[in-house]
Design a protein around this motif. Sequence first.
Motif, mmCIF file in Angstrom:
data_model
loop_
_atom_site.group_PDB
_atom_site.id
_atom_site.type_symbol
_atom_site.label_atom_id
_atom_site.label_comp_id
_atom_site.label_asym_id
_atom_site.label_seq_id
_atom_site.Cartn_x
_atom_site.Cartn_y
_atom_site.Cartn_z
ATOM 1 N N LYS A 18 0.805 -1.225 0.000
ATOM 2 C CA LYS A 18 0.000 0.000 0.000
ATOM 3 C C LYS A 18 0.839 1.277 0.000
ATOM 4 C CE LYS A 18 -3.545 -2.473 2.641
ATOM 5 N NZ LYS A 18 -4.285 -2.565 3.924
ATOM 6 N N ILE A 19 2.168 1.120 0.039
ATOM 7 C CA ILE A 19 3.047 2.283 0.070
ATOM 8 C C ILE A 19 3.110 2.939 -1.301
ATOM 9 C CG2 ILE A 19 5.440 3.039 0.360
ATOM 10 C CD1 ILE A 19 5.790 0.872 2.452
ATOM 11 N N THR A 20 2.979 4.254 -1.332
ATOM 12 C CA THR A 20 3.094 5.026 -2.563
ATOM 13 C C THR A 20 4.104 6.151 -2.372
ATOM 14 O OG1 THR A 20 1.346 6.580 -1.926
ATOM 15 C CG2 THR A 20 0.667 4.581 -3.113
ATOM 16 N N LYS A 21 4.490 6.750 -3.452
ATOM 17 C CA LYS A 21 5.398 7.902 -3.394
ATOM 18 C C LYS A 21 4.794 9.010 -2.547
ATOM 19 C CE LYS A 21 5.284 10.680 -6.822
ATOM 20 N NZ LYS A 21 5.386 11.215 -8.194
ATOM 21 N N GLU A 22 3.505 9.246 -2.716
ATOM 22 C CA GLU A 22 2.829 10.314 -1.975
ATOM 23 C C GLU A 22 2.810 10.035 -0.473
ATOM 24 O OE1 GLU A 22 2.041 10.492 -6.105
ATOM 25 O OE2 GLU A 22 1.615 8.831 -4.718
ATOM 26 N N LEU A 23 2.583 8.782 -0.104
ATOM 27 C CA LEU A 23 2.567 8.416 1.317
ATOM 28 C C LEU A 23 3.946 8.628 1.940
ATOM 29 C CD1 LEU A 23 1.226 7.182 3.810
ATOM 30 C CD2 LEU A 23 1.790 4.913 2.916
ATOM 31 N N LEU A 24 4.992 8.267 1.221
ATOM 32 C CA LEU A 24 6.347 8.438 1.746
ATOM 33 C C LEU A 24 6.692 9.910 1.924
ATOM 34 C CD1 LEU A 24 8.324 5.699 -0.233
ATOM 35 C CD2 LEU A 24 7.550 5.637 2.136
ATOM 36 N N TYR A 25 6.278 10.751 0.980
ATOM 37 C CA TYR A 25 6.520 12.187 1.126
ATOM 38 C C TYR A 25 5.731 12.748 2.313
ATOM 39 C CZ TYR A 25 9.400 13.145 -2.989
ATOM 40 O OH TYR A 25 10.441 13.209 -3.892
ATOM 41 N N ASP A 26 4.522 12.246 2.526
ATOM 42 C CA ASP A 26 3.748 12.680 3.703
ATOM 43 C C ASP A 26 4.475 12.329 4.991
ATOM 44 O OD1 ASP A 26 1.711 13.790 2.227
ATOM 45 O OD2 ASP A 26 0.380 12.046 2.374
ATOM 46 N N CYS A 27 4.985 11.102 5.066
ATOM 47 C CA CYS A 27 5.738 10.673 6.252
ATOM 48 C C CYS A 27 6.997 11.517 6.439
ATOM 49 C CB CYS A 27 6.114 9.201 6.138
ATOM 50 S SG CYS A 27 4.713 8.070 6.242
ATOM 51 N N TYR A 28 7.693 11.751 5.351
ATOM 52 C CA TYR A 28 8.917 12.540 5.424
ATOM 53 C C TYR A 28 8.623 13.947 5.925
ATOM 54 C CZ TYR A 28 13.157 14.964 4.023
ATOM 55 O OH TYR A 28 14.299 15.720 4.035
ATOM 56 N N ASN A 29 7.625 14.595 5.356
ATOM 57 C CA ASN A 29 7.322 15.977 5.729
ATOM 58 C C ASN A 29 6.763 16.085 7.146
ATOM 59 O OD1 ASN A 29 8.117 17.104 3.240
ATOM 60 N ND2 ASN A 29 6.143 16.582 2.320
ATOM 61 N N THR A 30 6.224 14.982 7.674
ATOM 62 C CA THR A 30 5.690 14.987 9.036
ATOM 63 C C THR A 30 6.784 14.778 10.073
ATOM 64 O OG1 THR A 30 3.545 14.142 8.310
ATOM 65 C CG2 THR A 30 4.104 13.857 10.638
ATOM 66 N N PHE A 31 7.641 13.801 9.840
ATOM 67 C CA PHE A 31 8.598 13.394 10.876
ATOM 68 C C PHE A 31 9.989 14.003 10.733
ATOM 69 C CE2 PHE A 31 5.425 9.970 10.865
ATOM 70 C CZ PHE A 31 5.066 9.985 12.204
ATOM 71 N N TYR A 32 10.365 14.385 9.521
ATOM 72 C CA TYR A 32 11.698 14.955 9.313
ATOM 73 C C TYR A 32 11.642 16.456 9.543
ATOM 74 C CZ TYR A 32 13.473 10.530 7.514
ATOM 75 O OH TYR A 32 13.873 9.224 7.391
#
Length: 331
Positions: free
Chosen positions: A90-104
Amino acid sequence: PNAFTSFNQTVYYFSCTDLFEENFRMLLDYVQKPWLTDENVEKEKGIIGQEIRMYEDNADWRVFFNLLDCLYVNHPVKLEIAGTIESISKITKELLYDCYNTFYTPSNMVVVVVGDFEPEKVFSIVDDMIQFKDKGKVEKKYPDEPKEINREYNEQKLAVSMPLFNMGVKDNVQVSGLELLKRRIGLGIALYYTMGRSSDLYNRLYEERLINDSFRFEVSLNSSYGYLAWGGQSPDPKKTAGIISEELKKISTNGIGQEAFKRIKKSQEGMFIRSLNSIDSIAREIMDSYFNGANYFDVSKAYEQVDIEFTNRVMKEVFENQTALSVINPL
């Protein structure tokens, strides 16, 4: 640069003997500029999927995570770090960018440098390189975890030559900072007294050939969860677990004697001092302490404050909790 992910951290790191500044700048640049495409995300999902399947056949990995599933009802520490084949699909490019922008974000990150360097130069490079904008503090909300364990026993069959077991107990007391350091030390002394290689329990189990040199134990305490675990190979895991349970009850009632406490405390503190010879160990421990609201340089202070009364109290608090047993049997 390289990286790894644990239960509660993602760490990017490098070690070098030369060209520190160039490597440091590369690391800071690397972390701040993720390059994600549909193609490389799909490729990485395939690689991760292969790793997940590999760990499904790893007896040491499976017996450990089966134990965590026995101990925890809701806490995500019970979940596989890499996820599952279904979850990574279920992982997508958009989901990873959301995670990155939230936690980084700076409030959720720390830079640790250990070695022979000029601190002012490091600060200057960080000020020059860091482009993150702080979006506020990341609040981690964990589900309520009951004091009771999820289940007492889990058994799985894999291609092993001898049964393998992990046994453990939850620590339901959540602390941080200096109190966390002290609790780790106190419970470490208690476990070493109970099942270290000089203990009566270890020697009895070894002489009866119920355990061998693979037997290990650990204390894992963090600000949101904690457990004690032990295990290894055994021809009869259930019998071994029964003997260990009896010993835990006896020691919880009788406590640790003053002479044994002093000896083990000195031994444990000595191992801590020897660990200061490793810059890799120092870096990991400083980072772990930071995210648990502690100062790694307070460990010596924590040892000074841990006495026999404290150790017997925290030991009783944890040893009287219900244990769980995870077993891997041969096919």
